[in-house]
Design an enzyme around this catalytic site. Structure first.
Site, PDB file in Angstrom:
ATOM      1  N   ILE A  85      -4.988  -3.901  -3.324  1.00  0.00           N
ATOM      2  CA  ILE A  85      -5.961  -2.812  -3.433  1.00  0.00           C
ATOM      3  C   ILE A  85      -7.068  -3.098  -4.445  1.00  0.00           C
ATOM      4  O   ILE A  85      -8.019  -2.330  -4.549  1.00  0.00           O
ATOM      5  CB  ILE A  85      -5.266  -1.467  -3.757  1.00  0.00           C
ATOM      6  CG1 ILE A  85      -4.416  -1.567  -5.026  1.00  0.00           C
ATOM      7  CG2 ILE A  85      -4.424  -1.000  -2.570  1.00  0.00           C
ATOM      8  CD1 ILE A  85      -3.895  -0.238  -5.520  1.00  0.00           C
TER       9      ILE A  85
ATOM     10  N   LYS B 144      -5.148   5.425 -14.985  1.00  0.00           N
ATOM     11  CA  LYS B 144      -4.976   6.643 -14.182  1.00  0.00           C
ATOM     12  C   LYS B 144      -6.184   7.568 -14.379  1.00  0.00           C
ATOM     13  O   LYS B 144      -6.626   8.234 -13.450  1.00  0.00           O
ATOM     14  CB  LYS B 144      -3.674   7.361 -14.561  1.00  0.00           C
ATOM     15  CG  LYS B 144      -2.408   6.567 -14.284  1.00  0.00           C
ATOM     16  CD  LYS B 144      -2.308   6.059 -12.848  1.00  0.00           C
ATOM     17  CE  LYS B 144      -2.068   7.132 -11.815  1.00  0.00           C
ATOM     18  NZ  LYS B 144      -1.987   6.584 -10.451  1.00  0.00           N
TER      19      LYS B 144
HETATM   20  P1  NDP Z   1       6.137   2.288  -7.872  1.00  0.00           P
HETATM   21  O1  NDP Z   1       5.896   1.098  -8.733  1.00  0.00           O
HETATM   22  O2  NDP Z   1       7.458   2.440  -7.241  1.00  0.00           O
HETATM   23  O3  NDP Z   1       5.005   2.384  -6.743  1.00  0.00           O
HETATM   24  C1  NDP Z   1       3.724   1.839  -6.891  1.00  0.00           C
HETATM   25  C2  NDP Z   1       3.167   1.536  -5.516  1.00  0.00           C
HETATM   26  O4  NDP Z   1       1.829   1.003  -5.638  1.00  0.00           O
HETATM   27  C3  NDP Z   1       3.985   0.469  -4.778  1.00  0.00           C
HETATM   28  O5  NDP Z   1       3.973   0.745  -3.408  1.00  0.00           O
HETATM   29  C4  NDP Z   1       3.208  -0.801  -5.077  1.00  0.00           C
HETATM   30  O6  NDP Z   1       3.435  -1.829  -4.126  1.00  0.00           O
HETATM   31  C5  NDP Z   1       1.784  -0.276  -4.997  1.00  0.00           C
HETATM   32  N1  NDP Z   1       0.849  -1.163  -5.702  1.00  0.00           N
HETATM   33  C6  NDP Z   1       0.772  -1.373  -7.033  1.00  0.00           C
HETATM   34  N2  NDP Z   1      -0.197  -2.273  -7.293  1.00  0.00           N
HETATM   35  C7  NDP Z   1      -0.746  -2.620  -6.118  1.00  0.00           C
HETATM   36  C8  NDP Z   1      -1.779  -3.529  -5.716  1.00  0.00           C
HETATM   37  N3  NDP Z   1      -2.483  -4.235  -6.615  1.00  0.00           N
HETATM   38  N4  NDP Z   1      -2.070  -3.650  -4.387  1.00  0.00           N
HETATM   39  C9  NDP Z   1      -1.362  -2.940  -3.464  1.00  0.00           C
HETATM   40  N5  NDP Z   1      -0.383  -2.070  -3.787  1.00  0.00           N
HETATM   41  C10 NDP Z   1      -0.076  -1.914  -5.089  1.00  0.00           C
HETATM   42  O7  NDP Z   1       5.844   3.527  -8.816  1.00  0.00           O
HETATM   43  P2  NDP Z   1       5.844   5.098  -8.561  1.00  0.00           P
HETATM   44  O8  NDP Z   1       6.318   5.450  -7.217  1.00  0.00           O
HETATM   45  O9  NDP Z   1       6.504   5.683  -9.740  1.00  0.00           O
HETATM   46  O10 NDP Z   1       4.288   5.396  -8.665  1.00  0.00           O
HETATM   47  C11 NDP Z   1       3.501   5.789  -7.558  1.00  0.00           C
HETATM   48  C12 NDP Z   1       2.260   6.459  -8.068  1.00  0.00           C
HETATM   49  O11 NDP Z   1       2.640   7.587  -8.868  1.00  0.00           O
HETATM   50  C13 NDP Z   1       1.377   5.577  -8.964  1.00  0.00           C
HETATM   51  O12 NDP Z   1       0.036   5.910  -8.677  1.00  0.00           O
HETATM   52  C14 NDP Z   1       1.743   6.049 -10.379  1.00  0.00           C
HETATM   53  O13 NDP Z   1       0.706   5.825 -11.289  1.00  0.00           O
HETATM   54  C15 NDP Z   1       1.963   7.535 -10.126  1.00  0.00           C
HETATM   55  N6  NDP Z   1       2.763   8.236 -11.112  1.00  0.00           N
HETATM   56  C16 NDP Z   1       4.075   7.874 -11.335  1.00  0.00           C
HETATM   57  C17 NDP Z   1       4.826   8.578 -12.277  1.00  0.00           C
HETATM   58  C18 NDP Z   1       6.261   8.230 -12.542  1.00  0.00           C
HETATM   59  O14 NDP Z   1       6.815   8.691 -13.562  1.00  0.00           O
HETATM   60  N7  NDP Z   1       6.942   7.466 -11.700  1.00  0.00           N
HETATM   61  C19 NDP Z   1       4.232   9.680 -13.059  1.00  0.00           C
HETATM   62  C20 NDP Z   1       2.872  10.007 -12.688  1.00  0.00           C
HETATM   63  C21 NDP Z   1       2.172   9.300 -11.768  1.00  0.00           C
HETATM   64  P3  NDP Z   1       4.697  -2.822  -4.270  1.00  0.00           P
HETATM   65  O15 NDP Z   1       5.917  -2.005  -3.884  1.00  0.00           O
HETATM   66  O16 NDP Z   1       4.408  -3.911  -3.316  1.00  0.00           O
HETATM   67  O17 NDP Z   1       4.741  -3.266  -5.699  1.00  0.00           O
END
Ligand code: NDP
Length: 342
Positions: free
Chosen positions: A58, A169
């Site tokens: 991304i 963020k």
């Molecule tokens: P995860 O790490 O499980 O999910 C992150 C997702 O983003 C994965 O699908 C990952 O792909 C994808 N991703 C990250 N970097 C890239 C990249 N460069 N290109 C393509 N895909 C990418 O974390 P969460 O589910 O916890 O987080 C999901 C969202 O929620 C994020 O935006 C995070 O900032 C937000 N968030 C999370 C919180 C928490 O406490 N968990 C709190 C508040 C917000 P891949 O699986 O291939 O790595």
């Protein structure tokens, strides 16, 4: 018409997909590789309502073009969850800021290019990290609410990994609101941001449990694997359960009263001692094996610092959030079962 969800392999995204499929939505998820797409489809029993597309990185501004060129005409709702969430990085721009900002700008540009007449709602998975002020977390005269913004910018946030994640963020969410404001008259879409605090709860699939979990669930995992003589890494903050975060994403595009809103998903405060207290009280298998700490040092008995007021969000969403005991216990049960200890 379909719901497009970026970052479909993520901890939060998989719960969103599960709830979308339960409500009979057609879902198009993006993941970084074909192997990840196949694996996720299998986990959802090859549900015919789940279609996966590869979006490799991304950080590339045109990353979503192909997906929206091909599928854009059938997409009505977009949930942008993809963004790096890790503190284990040294190149803050490359590993955090650029993918967060470009991912957001890129997906919005692709919508504008290919789906301007079909996409009606855009939900960005922002974070409470885009709202709070890291320098004022201990200041009990401060209250963060739906209007708050993290004061850091692209440069000032690059002092350490945690600040850089929070900055990423903020930059991503700000990018989305600016785009929305600039193109509102040209596009059909309305926007909502979901700003969750620290997200706990079980992984969507038992097979997702690993030695090291996603950043937020690892706080519980490391307490569960602590030893009697060593306090696990200390964290304090606000918590919410992943099932509520998923539900909020769906409400965010289904309801009219969420339009233009920033929703703070938070049920309350916690610290590592609270997690240890529930693990010690509720799991006999852990008694005498993990750290006890000082049970009276949980958040109820200690001063916490800055307050959070999300009563407006609670009014908008209108459902009760899962409490700390349930989210900690459900997370722990899944880990202990996976390890054959329950
Ligand atoms: P995860 O790490 O499980 O999910 C992150 C997702 O983003 C994965 O699908 C990952 O792909 C994808 N991703 C990250 N970097 C890239 C990249 N460069 N290109 C393509 N895909 C990418 O974390 P969460 O589910 O916890 O987080 C999901 C969202 O929620 C994020 O935006 C995070 O900032 C937000 N968030 C999370 C919180 C928490 O406490 N968990 C709190 C508040 C917000 P891949 O699986 O291939 O790595």
């Amino acid at each position: 018409m379909s719901v497009f969800i970026s970052g479909a392999t993520g901890f939060i995204a998989k719960h969103i997909i599960q709830q979308l499929l339960e409500q009979n939505y057609k879902v198009i998820g993006s993941a970084r590789s074909e192997a990840k797409c196949v694996d996720l489809k299998q986990k959802f029993n090859n549900n015919p309502n789940l279609y996966m597309v590869v979006v490799p990185d991304i950080s590339e501004l045109d990353a979503f073009d192909e997906a929206f060129d091909i599928h854009g005409s059938e997409v009505k709702y977009v949930l942008h969850t993809a963004s790096p969430f890790t503190f284990d990085v040294t190149d803050f721009e490359k590993d955090l800021l650029i993918p967060a900002r470009n991912g957001t700008l890129g997906i919005l540009r692709s919508i504008k290019k290919f789906s301007s007449s079909t996409v009606e709602r855009f939900v960005i998975t922002s974070s409470f990290a885009a709202m709070f002020d890291l320098h004022n977390l201990d200041n009990d005269n401060i209250t963060f609410n739906e209007e708050s913004w993290n004061p850091d910018d692209w440069n000032s946030c690059q002092r350490n990994a945690r600040a850089a994640y929070c900055g990423s963020k903020k930059v991503a969410e700000e990018t989305a609101w600016n785009f929305y404001d600039n193109y509102k008259s040209l596009l059909k879409l309305e926007m909502t941001s979901v700003n969750a605090v620290c997200v706990f709860g079980p992984q969507m699939f038992d097979s997702d449990v690993a030695n090291h979990l996603n950043t937020s669930c690892e706080y519980i995992n490391s307490a569960l694997h602590s030893t009697t003589d060593k306090f696990p890494p200390y964290v304090s903050g606000r918590y919410i359960d992943v099932r509520d975060v998923a539900k909020a994403h769906i409400y965010a595009f289904q309801k009219e009263n969420t339009i233009g809103k920033r929703l703070i998903l938070s049920e309350g405060n916690f610290n590592t001692q609270d997690i240890l207290n529930y693990l010690n009280e509720d799991f006999s298998v852990l008694k005498g094996r993990i750290c006890v700490g000082t049970p009276n040092d949980g958040v109820e008995h200690s001063s916490f610092g800055a307050k959070t007021d999300n009563h407006k969000t609670k009014e908008v969403l209108g459902f009760k959030f899962i409490d700390l005991k349930q989210t900690v216990d459900d997370t722990a049960v899944q880990i202990l079962k996976h390890e054959g200890r329950l």
